[in-house]
Design an enzyme around this catalytic site. Sequence first.
Site, PDB file in Angstrom:
ATOM      1  N   GLU A  60       0.810  -1.224   0.000  1.00 15.75           N
ATOM      2  CA  GLU A  60       0.000   0.000   0.000  1.00 15.75           C
ATOM      3  C   GLU A  60       0.836   1.264   0.000  1.00 15.75           C
ATOM      4  O   GLU A  60       0.470   2.256  -0.634  1.00 15.75           O
ATOM      5  CB  GLU A  60      -0.960   0.023   1.194  1.00 15.75           C
ATOM      6  N   ALA A  84     -10.789  -0.052   3.528  1.00 17.56           N
ATOM      7  CA  ALA A  84     -10.272   1.222   4.030  1.00 17.56           C
ATOM      8  C   ALA A  84      -9.125   1.014   5.015  1.00 17.56           C
ATOM      9  O   ALA A  84      -8.137   1.741   4.994  1.00 17.56           O
ATOM     10  CB  ALA A  84     -11.393   2.013   4.691  1.00 17.56           C
ATOM     11  N   PHE A  86      -6.815  -1.051   4.985  1.00 13.20           N
ATOM     12  CA  PHE A  86      -5.537  -1.402   4.371  1.00 13.20           C
ATOM     13  C   PHE A  86      -4.719  -0.156   4.037  1.00 13.20           C
ATOM     14  O   PHE A  86      -3.497  -0.202   4.000  1.00 13.20           O
ATOM     15  CB  PHE A  86      -5.732  -2.265   3.122  1.00 13.20           C
ATOM     16  N   HIS A 129     -11.256  -5.112  10.329  1.00  9.92           N
ATOM     17  CA  HIS A 129     -11.765  -5.032   8.964  1.00  9.92           C
ATOM     18  C   HIS A 129     -13.171  -4.434   8.854  1.00  9.92           C
ATOM     19  O   HIS A 129     -13.770  -4.507   7.790  1.00  9.92           O
ATOM     20  CB  HIS A 129     -11.837  -6.419   8.329  1.00  9.92           C
TER      21      HIS A 129
HETATM   22  C1  LIG Z   1      -2.287  -4.307   4.369  1.00  3.74           C
HETATM   23  C2  LIG Z   1      -3.257  -5.300   3.817  1.00  3.74           C
HETATM   24  N1  LIG Z   1      -3.493  -5.315   2.492  1.00  3.74           N
HETATM   25  C3  LIG Z   1      -4.350  -6.211   1.975  1.00  3.74           C
HETATM   26  C4  LIG Z   1      -4.977  -7.120   2.772  1.00  3.74           C
HETATM   27  C5  LIG Z   1      -5.930  -8.152   2.175  1.00  3.74           C
HETATM   28  N2  LIG Z   1      -5.335  -9.481   2.232  1.00  3.74           N
HETATM   29  C6  LIG Z   1      -5.602 -10.313   3.248  1.00  3.74           C
HETATM   30  S1  LIG Z   1      -4.741 -11.728   3.142  1.00  3.74           S
HETATM   31  C7  LIG Z   1      -4.008 -11.261   1.707  1.00  3.74           C
HETATM   32  C8  LIG Z   1      -3.038 -12.161   1.023  1.00  3.74           C
HETATM   33  C9  LIG Z   1      -1.842 -12.386   1.855  1.00  3.74           C
HETATM   34  O1  LIG Z   1      -1.009 -13.310   1.245  1.00  3.74           O
HETATM   35  P1  LIG Z   1       0.196 -13.966   2.013  1.00  3.74           P
HETATM   36  O2  LIG Z   1       0.934 -12.923   2.794  1.00  3.74           O
HETATM   37  O3  LIG Z   1       0.955 -14.740   1.040  1.00  3.74           O
HETATM   38  O4  LIG Z   1      -0.491 -14.907   3.100  1.00  3.74           O
HETATM   39  P2  LIG Z   1      -1.465 -16.141   2.845  1.00  3.74           P
HETATM   40  O5  LIG Z   1      -2.848 -15.611   3.005  1.00  3.74           O
HETATM   41  O6  LIG Z   1      -1.168 -16.698   1.516  1.00  3.74           O
HETATM   42  O7  LIG Z   1      -1.160 -17.098   3.945  1.00  3.74           O
HETATM   43  C10 LIG Z   1      -4.451  -9.992   1.329  1.00  3.74           C
HETATM   44  C11 LIG Z   1      -4.019  -9.291   0.112  1.00  3.74           C
HETATM   45  C12 LIG Z   1      -4.734  -7.044   4.168  1.00  3.74           C
HETATM   46  N3  LIG Z   1      -5.345  -7.872   5.027  1.00  3.74           N
HETATM   47  N4  LIG Z   1      -3.862  -6.148   4.652  1.00  3.74           N
END
Ligand SMILES: Cc1ncc(C[n+]2csc(CCOP(=O)(O)OP(=O)(O)O)c2C)c(N)n1
Lengths: 323, 334
Positions: A60, A84, A86, A129
Site C-alpha cells: 500500500e 479502508a 488497508f 476489517h
Molecule cells: C495491508 C493489507 N493489504 C491487503 C490485505 C488483504 N489481504 C488479506 S490476506 C491477503 C493475502 C496475503 O497473502 P500472504 O501474505 O501470502 O499470506 P497467505 O494468506 O497466503 O497465507 C491480502 C491481500 C490485508 N489484510 N492487509
Amino acid sequence: MTGVTTREMTYAAATNEAVHLEMARDEDVVLFGQSVAGSPDDPFLKAFGADRVRVTPISETAEIGMAAGAALAGKRPVVDCTMAEFLLVSMDQVVNEANRFHYMSGGRVTAPLVLKAGYGFTAGWAGQHTGSIYGMFMGVPGLKVALPSTPADAKGLMASAIRDDNPVLFLHHYLLLLEQGPVPEGEHLVPFGSADVKRPGSDVTVVATGWTVHRALAAAERLAADGVDVEVIDPRTIAPLDTATILTSVEKTGRLVLVDQATRHSSVATVIAGEVAEHGFSALRAPIVQVTALDASIAYAKPMEDYVLPDEDKIVAAVRGVA
Amino acid sequence: MKPAEMFRHMTRIREFEERVKRTFTDHPGVIRGHTHLADGAEASIVGSVATMRPGDQLVSTYRCHGYPIALGSDTSALMAEIYGRATGICGGYGGSMHLADPERGFLGTSGIVGQNIPQGTGAAYAAQLRGRGDVVLTFFGDGASKQGAFHESLNIAAVWKLPVVFVMENNSYSAGVRTDLEDANAAAGEPLATKARAYSIPGVTVDGGDPLLVHETVGAAVERARAGEGPTLVESRVYRLSAHGNSIAPPGVPLHYPEHEAVTKYGDVEEYEAAKRGDPVPRFRARLVESGALTADEADRIAGEARTEMQAAVDFALASPHPEPAAALSHVYA
Ligand SMILES: Cc1ncc(C[n+]2csc(CCOP(=O)(O)OP(=O)(O)O)c2C)c(N)n1
Ligand SMILES: [Mg+2]
C-alpha cells in the site's frame, strides 16, 4: 431527472461504470490495486489494456505513494485499496503528502488521484476489517472524502472524484455493494459539497451517511405512521461538507438527529453537531442528538457487533425523544 | 518432539480445519466474516512450533488456527471463538482471524498483512532484554514480504541481533495473486529467501511439507537466535489446500468455501491435483508407517482421536452461550 434514462443496477456496478466511462473519456486515468484485473476477461483489462489496469503486490505504501507521483506527472490514478483499513499502513501518503502538494507549491502542482476503498463491513469481520474510519480523514486539509449511499450517487461521485484535481478518498459501503437502484445512463456527475435531501420532512432533521441513510429512511417511514415527519439528509461528501443544506433544514424543523456508523468521537455527526450548535443555535428547539457507533472496536460475535452499531430502533427512539 | 507426536498434531490441525470448513455446510450462519485455513501447512506449523521451549513465543497472521493447536491450546475454546461464543479463547471478541493464548506463548495475530512482523520483532527485543535465551517465531505469508514492515523489521532485527526467526510460509499465492506476478525474486526464478541477503542474515528455503526438515531448519535458526547471533529468514514452501478464505458476502448471503484459486482463477487443475497428491499429512503418515515409527493401527487411532476431539470441540462450541451484547463495551481499555 427528467429526460435522463435510468436503469436499475447495483451500487458496485454503478461505481465501476463511472470508472469505466472516465477511463474511456481520459486516457490519463489509470487503475491499479491488489484486487483489479482479477482475470483475463476483466472488463477493465479488456477495454483499457494491461498498461492502464495493473494488479499490484500487497504494498500500500508504494501503491498510494506511486499514485501521488504519477499524479504529479500528469496521470489520474485510481487506486483500488480494497478495504479502508488497508490504506492505514500508508497513512503518510494519504494524509501528509499528495493532499498537501498543491498548497505547499503555492498552487504550482496538482495531485489528482482517487483512493477507492470499502468500509463498514459489519458482517463478522471483527476488529481490524469493519471500521467506519472516515472520521480520521475528514479534517485533513487538501483531501476530499466521498461516502455514497445509493447506486446513482456512487456513480456520480466516482466520476466527479476522477475529474477532481485533488486527492479524493472514495469510500464505498460494503453492506450496500449489492443494493439496487436507478442509475442514469452515460455521463452522470454528482458535485462534491452538495448534500442531498433523500426524504423531505418538516418535524425533525436526520442527517446520515452511507448505510445509515437507509436505516434513517426506514425509521422515517415508521415515524410517519405516528405522524412525525422526518427530513433525511445525506451529505454525500464529508469533505467538503455541505453544512448550508443542513442548517436550512434545521431552520425549518428546529430538531436535529445525527446518525453515523463511525465511533462517536471520530464521526461526521460530531463535526455537524459542532457546526449546527455554533451556526444554528437560535433555530434549535431541542438538544442535538447523536446516534453513532459506540466508542469500541467491533467485536466478532454478532450480539456485541449489533450492540455498538446505530440501527433503526435507536434512530426511532432518538427522533421520538426530540419530536 | 517425537515424529509420532508431530504426526498427531498435524492430524489434529487438519481435522480441526476440516471441521471449520464443514461448518459452512453443516451449520450455515454460525461462522461469520472471514476464515483462513491452515490445511496444507500442518507440517510447517508443527515442525516450527516443535522447536519452541517454555519462554519462547510466536505471533502470526489471520491464518492462525494451527499454531495454538500445536501449542496445546484447548481446541474447544478455539472452535468456540470461531463460532463467536462467550466460551471462546478470546470470548468471542476476536473470531477466526484473532486468536491468542499468551500463557502458551501465542501473543496474537494481525489481520493486516505484514503488520505482525514488526510485532514479533519487538517481542524478540523484549526477549533479548529478559536475557534468558528466549526466541520468538514470527509467521507470515509470502505476500507479506511485499510490505515495508517486513523489510524494516529484518533490517532492525539484523542490526540489533534480535532472537527472532522469520518463518515465511510461501504458499505461492497472495489471496488470488500468484507469487511470480508480484514478487521480484520469484519473477527472476529465485527463492524468496533471497531477500535475507539484503539484510546480511541467513535465508533458507525448506520443503514445508516435511515436518522433520522444517524442524531441523527452524531449529538451527532458533539455536542461532538463542546464542545471540540474530535472526534468520526461513522460507517454508507449502501449498494451501483450500481457497484463500471463505466467500465474501454481505450479511444474509450464505457463505461457503470456493475451490482453490489455481482452479477458479488460473484454470490449473493439475497444479491443485498435484498438491493434493503431495498432501503432507498422508505423506508423513506413510513415511512413519514405512519406517516403523508408527504402525498403521496407531496412525488410525491418532486419526480417530482427532475426530473425537474435534467433534467434541464442535459440540462444545454449538452448545456454548453467545456473549452478552453489552460485553461489547468491556476490554476497550485494559
Ligand atoms: C495491508 C493489507 N493489504 C491487503 C490485505 C488483504 N489481504 C488479506 S490476506 C491477503 C493475502 C496475503 O497473502 P500472504 O501474505 O501470502 O499470506 P497467505 O494468506 O497466503 O497465507 C491480502 C491481500 C490485508 N489484510 N492487509
Ligand atoms: Mg501466500
